[in-house]
Write a protein that holds these residues in place. Structure first.
Motif, mmCIF file in Angstrom:
data_model
loop_
_atom_site.group_PDB
_atom_site.id
_atom_site.type_symbol
_atom_site.label_atom_id
_atom_site.label_comp_id
_atom_site.label_asym_id
_atom_site.label_seq_id
_atom_site.Cartn_x
_atom_site.Cartn_y
_atom_site.Cartn_z
ATOM 1 N N HIS A 148 0.844 -1.197 0.000
ATOM 2 C CA HIS A 148 0.000 0.000 0.000
ATOM 3 C C HIS A 148 0.881 1.249 0.000
ATOM 4 N N PRO A 149 0.587 2.215 -0.858
ATOM 5 C CA PRO A 149 1.426 3.422 -0.932
ATOM 6 C C PRO A 149 1.547 4.162 0.400
ATOM 7 N N ASP A 150 0.488 4.208 1.193
ATOM 8 C CA ASP A 150 0.564 4.885 2.494
ATOM 9 C C ASP A 150 1.528 4.167 3.432
ATOM 10 N N ALA A 153 5.110 4.784 2.293
ATOM 11 C CA ALA A 153 5.551 6.153 2.558
ATOM 12 C C ALA A 153 5.958 6.358 4.018
ATOM 13 N N LEU A 154 5.562 5.444 4.899
ATOM 14 C CA LEU A 154 5.891 5.588 6.318
ATOM 15 C C LEU A 154 7.371 5.307 6.574
ATOM 16 N N ASP A 155 7.934 5.986 7.546
ATOM 17 C CA ASP A 155 9.266 5.638 8.032
ATOM 18 C C ASP A 155 9.040 4.771 9.268
#
Length: 192
Positions: A148-150, A153-155
């Protein structure tokens, strides 16, 4: 352990995954045209997606990544609700077919037999779905989370990773299969 797909260094990651629904159909395959190859020179470098508009045909389309548009949440919801409605209609048709079957002759039982049956019946509890079905669903959801892109995108670097969860589910699935195979083997009658 569940097989995984590795993307070679130098290749970009695909934007879409297997099974996603697009306006042209579901994604059933992917292929990559690497830079400095004949196919990339001819058609452009990058991912190509194989789409199936209708699961009842074998007609598939090949589209470049920039030609793909996922369904909006509203379009996806409508499509899924339509499928559910069609399946419910099929279930109702099958129920009518079932009800059309002539009833069998029921022999009367004595009140003692009825009382004995009533005493031995367990209270009703809703059936659980098979555990392997739940494991498959969990594996699918975790796979979807991992791409999932979200999420990407998380670190986010927890002690236990998505891969750990996938491995745990794979071990559980192996244990279920082992248990099922040993139960099946114990129910085989001895050969004469």
């Amino acid at each position: 352990m569940e097989p995984t797909i590795s993307i070679p260094k130098g290749w970009q990651y695909p934007r879409f995954v297997f099974g996603q629904r697009t306006e042209r159909g579901a994604i059933i395959g992917l292929k990559y045209y690497a830079k400095d190859t004949f196919l990339a020179d001819e058609y452009g470098a990058g991912w190509r997606y194989i789409l199936l508009a209708n699961k009842h045909t074998e007609d598939e389309e090949h589209r470049a990544e920039d030609e793909i548009r996922l369904l909006t949440p509203q379009e996806l919801k409508i499509q899924i609700q339509t499928q559910i409605s069609n399946h419910l209609h099929q279930v109702e048709s099958l129920k009518q077919e079932l009800n059309a079957i002539p009833a069998s002759v029921v022999t009367p039982r004595s009140s003692a037999e009825t009382k004995l049956q009533d005493q031995t019946q367990q209270p009703y509890s809703p059936p659980y779905p098979p555990l392997h079905t739940l494991v498959d669903a969990a594996k699918f959801i975790i796979k979807e989370i991992s791409v999932h892109p979200d999420y990407l995108a998380l670190d986010y670097q927890p002690d236990l990773t998505i891969g750990d969860a996938q491995t745990a589910l794979s071990y559980l699935q192996s244990e279920l299969e082992l248990n099922q195979n040993s139960n099946a083997a114990s129910n085989v009658p001895p050969q004469k």
